[in-house]
Design an enzyme around this catalytic site. Structure first.
Site, PDB file in Angstrom:
ATOM      1  N   GLU A   1       0.831  -1.205   0.000  1.00 32.01           N
ATOM      2  CA  GLU A   1       0.000   0.000   0.000  1.00 32.01           C
ATOM      3  C   GLU A   1       0.865   1.255   0.000  1.00 32.01           C
ATOM      4  OE1 GLU A   1      -3.925  -0.686   2.471  1.00 32.01           O
ATOM      5  OE2 GLU A   1      -2.172  -1.392   3.598  1.00 32.01           O
TER       6      GLU A   1
ATOM      7  N   TYR B   1     -12.685  27.741  -0.686  1.00 30.64           N
ATOM      8  CA  TYR B   1     -12.825  26.303  -0.960  1.00 30.64           C
ATOM      9  C   TYR B   1     -11.552  25.721  -1.563  1.00 30.64           C
ATOM     10  CZ  TYR B   1     -17.830  27.588  -0.841  1.00 30.64           C
ATOM     11  OH  TYR B   1     -19.055  28.086  -0.509  1.00 30.64           O
TER      12      TYR B   1
ATOM     13  N   VAL C   1      -5.453   4.960   8.446  1.00 33.95           N
ATOM     14  CA  VAL C   1      -6.380   5.961   7.936  1.00 33.95           C
ATOM     15  C   VAL C   1      -6.801   6.888   9.072  1.00 33.95           C
ATOM     16  CG1 VAL C   1      -8.597   6.301   6.768  1.00 33.95           C
ATOM     17  CG2 VAL C   1      -7.136   4.407   6.105  1.00 33.95           C
ATOM     18  N   GLU C   2      -6.836   6.363  10.298  1.00 37.64           N
ATOM     19  CA  GLU C   2      -7.138   7.190  11.465  1.00 37.64           C
ATOM     20  C   GLU C   2      -6.151   8.351  11.584  1.00 37.64           C
ATOM     21  OE1 GLU C   2      -8.470   2.976  12.651  1.00 37.64           O
ATOM     22  OE2 GLU C   2      -6.997   3.896  11.313  1.00 37.64           O
TER      23      GLU C   2
ATOM     24  N   LYS D   1     -11.461   4.452   2.386  1.00 35.00           N
ATOM     25  CA  LYS D   1     -10.474   3.645   1.664  1.00 35.00           C
ATOM     26  C   LYS D   1     -11.260   2.575   0.900  1.00 35.00           C
ATOM     27  CE  LYS D   1      -6.251   1.133   2.784  1.00 35.00           C
ATOM     28  NZ  LYS D   1      -5.367   0.790   3.915  1.00 35.00           N
TER      29      LYS D   1
END
Length: 124
Positions: free
Chosen positions: A21, A53, A72-73, A99
């Protein structure tokens, strides 16, 4: 409270617990909810009274595409902290990092982490 929503921004990042990954990378989707008072911008019709934005998108892109994390946290936490630190008008933020097709046994469409954080001054 008012909010600005960023829906399903797509990025290519190198986050994950597995070496592959971190080497090959994969898609990530990010949704943001920015909680702030938009009344001044609504009355003035001036960009300086709200959040640009494009700036939020670029900040998100920087964290997701240029930084590397195992979890991912950690991506979600870093993104929330960076946006809150950079934009004091934002009182609270909800960050969702998705994900798609995670490399885990079984059939999963996606996994997602969702966190909500507040400005430090509001945590009293």
């Amino acid at each position: 409270m008012d909010k600005i929503l960023f829906n399903r921004m797509e990025f290519w990042g190198y986050h994950g617990a597995f070496k592959e990954e971190n080497k090959l990378g994969q898609r990530f989707f990010v949704d943001l909810e920015l909680y702030l008072d938009l009344s001044k911008a609504g009355h003035s019709d001036k960009l300086e009274d709200t959040i640009n934005y494009s700036d939020i998108y670029q900040t998100t892109q920087q964290v997701v595409e240029k930084e590397k994390y195992e979890l991912v946290e950690a991506v979600a936490e870093r993104l929330a902290a960076k946006i809150l630190d950079s934009y004091p008008l934002i009182e609270e933020i909800l960050v969702r990092v998705t994900k798609p097709n995670p490399p885990i046994p079984g059939h999963y469409e996606s996994v997602a982490i969702e966190i909500k954080r507040r400005q430090a001054k509001n945590n009293e």
